[in-house]
Scaffold this motif. Structure first.
Motif, PDB file in Angstrom:
ATOM      1  N   TRP A  11       0.829  -1.219   0.000  1.00 31.14           N
ATOM      2  CA  TRP A  11       0.000   0.000   0.000  1.00 31.14           C
ATOM      3  C   TRP A  11       0.861   1.266   0.000  1.00 31.14           C
ATOM      4  O   TRP A  11       0.481   2.275   0.560  1.00 31.14           O
ATOM      5  N   GLY A  12       1.996   1.212  -0.645  1.00 38.43           N
ATOM      6  CA  GLY A  12       2.880   2.376  -0.674  1.00 38.43           C
ATOM      7  C   GLY A  12       3.831   2.397   0.508  1.00 38.43           C
ATOM      8  O   GLY A  12       3.732   1.545   1.412  1.00 38.43           O
ATOM      9  N   GLY A  40       6.085  10.238  -1.178  1.00 39.22           N
ATOM     10  CA  GLY A  40       7.147  10.746  -0.327  1.00 39.22           C
ATOM     11  C   GLY A  40       8.257   9.725  -0.312  1.00 39.22           C
ATOM     12  O   GLY A  40       8.115   8.673   0.293  1.00 39.22           O
TER      13      GLY A  40
END
Ligand code: IMP
Length: 426
Positions: A11-12, A40
């Protein structure tokens, strides 16, 4: 021909920035092809830490061509601030190319992102509030404004005045004040002029680089489970972070994609709302969160933490064509009595080994685990697979078995040097 796509396979926040930076040392070109400053990417080297948001991770090496491709949504204001921030820290010698076809994020996108979230109440997505969803919605709705418009004051004037009429109606509908044309126009026209020198047809650039044999690294943002098509919809982002989206989002031929490296943590995290079958809470979650510094790079939100989910990973492998994995933050698991990996879900009495399509099924999914013995040793100084404690080796082997992939590298700390390569893939 040598291209590699790096994708987040969860999920990132899997550590794509670190691996892209590590691999970028061998790359000629690094490409961001989707998303925007919702990403990020944290990169550490030489005792310094950098947090990149929309700029590709090859920016630190003067020889690398960094491409922001057509599939991105770029916030010109934020992007210029990011560049200034890098320059202030001595990163002045870089090559940057921005697609003339990328869409831009404007102030009304950020306002609408926040307003939609508030409107949704307890069904909110938990977005980064960077205006990403509304910018992609405008693109699909054919009222988006592209970089090529932004850098031409006349085109920008026409595009902004047409679009702002619609956006101001939307803002009114969600209880926000309408925005003033002149102030946005004057501010963003300036940004356009500052960005102009970087703008080109990046598809053309990439084709010529690939054809001449350059090593091209495609740096994914977010993760496959946040894909607008294949993720846990609607709790997803508004673009596709899969390898399949790269040819479209970068304007290159699909046949140019060689290998796909899925980045995954040795456990799982998620920020924002949405189902998370292997989520854990309490002391164990806190132990992992603190050791792994699991707080959002962009929003600083504490990340939700869970066991490694091989069902989700296997699904990510399939829909994104992942053939290798990079196992990140492995050192975080030191000190645990036992380690668990989810190999299936039990949903309404049935054993399921693929991701269900509905939230209802996912919410009812009970993870089924294999339990492995943990390892106590600190592994942050390990330099090879052989130096790992036996139980850590066992964990890697189990991950390979349950996900049908090969672990090509693993990471035992934030520094570039704490990356152990097992297979040469780029
Ligand atoms: P958006 O991309 O800001 O619209 O947010 C949609 C969802 O994707 C939210 O759950 C965010 O937390 C998540 N998300 C977006 N970008 C990232 C990322 O880079 N890492 C992790 N989650 C992300």
């Amino acid at each position: 021909m040598s291209t590699l796509v790096v994708v987040g396979s969860q999920w990132g926040d899997e550590g794509k920035g670190k691996i892209t930076d590590y691999l970028a040392q061998n790359a000629d070109v690094v490409v961001r092809s989707q998303g925007g400053n919702n990403a990020g990417h944290t990169i550490s080297f030489g005792g310094e830490k950098f947090a990149l948001r929309s700029i590709p991770s090859g920016i630190f090496s003067p020889h690398i061509k960094n491409v922001m491709a057509n599939g991105m949504v770029i916030d010109p204001k934020q992007m210029l601030e990011e560049l200034e921030g890098l320059e202030a820290r001595g990163i002045k010698d870089y090559q940057l190319f921005i697609s003339n076809r990328a869409h831009i994020v404007l102030p009304y996108h950020r306002l609408l992102d926040g307003a939609f979230e508030q409107f949704k109440g307890d069904k909110k997505i938990g977005t980064t509030k960077r205006g990403i969803g509304p910018a992609y919605a405008d693109k699909a709705n054919r009222i988006g404004i592209r970089i090529a418009d932004l850098i031409d004051p006349e085109l920008f004037k026409i595009a902004l005045s047409d679009t702002l009429k619609i956006k101001n109606m939307e803002l009114k509908m969600v209880g926000e004040e309408p925005l003033d044309f002149n102030s946005i126009y004057n501010e963003y026209k300036e940004y356009g002029q500052r960005i102009k020198k970087y703008v080109c047809d990046t598809s053309e650039l990439l084709e010529s680089e690939i054809e001449k044999g350059s090593k091209v690294l495609f740096e994914g943002a977010q993760g496959v489970m946040l894909c607008i098509d294949h993720g846990t919809y609607p709790y997803v982002t508004s673009s596709s972070p899969t390898a399949a989206s790269v040819p479209l989002n970068a304007g290159i031929a699909p046949r140019y994609i060689n290998n796909v490296l899925g980045i995954c943590k040795a456990y799982t995290t998620r920020v924002g709302e949405g189902p998370f079958p292997t989520e854990i809470e309490g002391d164990l979650a806190n132990y992992i969160r603190e050791r792994g510094h699991e707080y959002g790079t962009v929003t600083k939100r504490p990340r939700r933490v869970g066991y490694l989910d091989a069902v989700a990973l296997n699904y990510a492998r399939r829909v994104s064509g992942i053939n290798y994995l990079s196992l990140m933050l492995f050192d975080v698991l030191s000190g645990l009595e036992e380690l668990k990996i989810c190999y299936a879900y039990e949903i309404d009495g049935k054993v399921v080994k693929t991701m269900p399509a509905t939230l209802k099924e996912l919410e009812n999914a009970k993870p089924m685990y294999v339990t492995l013995p943990g390892f106590k040793e600190d592994i942050t100084n390990v330099k090879s697979f052989d130096e790992l404690p036996e139980n850590a080796k066992l964990y890697i082997k189990k991950v390979e078995e349950l996900t049908n992939t090969k672990v090509a590298m693993f990471s035992v700390g934030p520094d570039r040097l704490q990356t152990i390569k097992l297979i040469e893939i780029f």
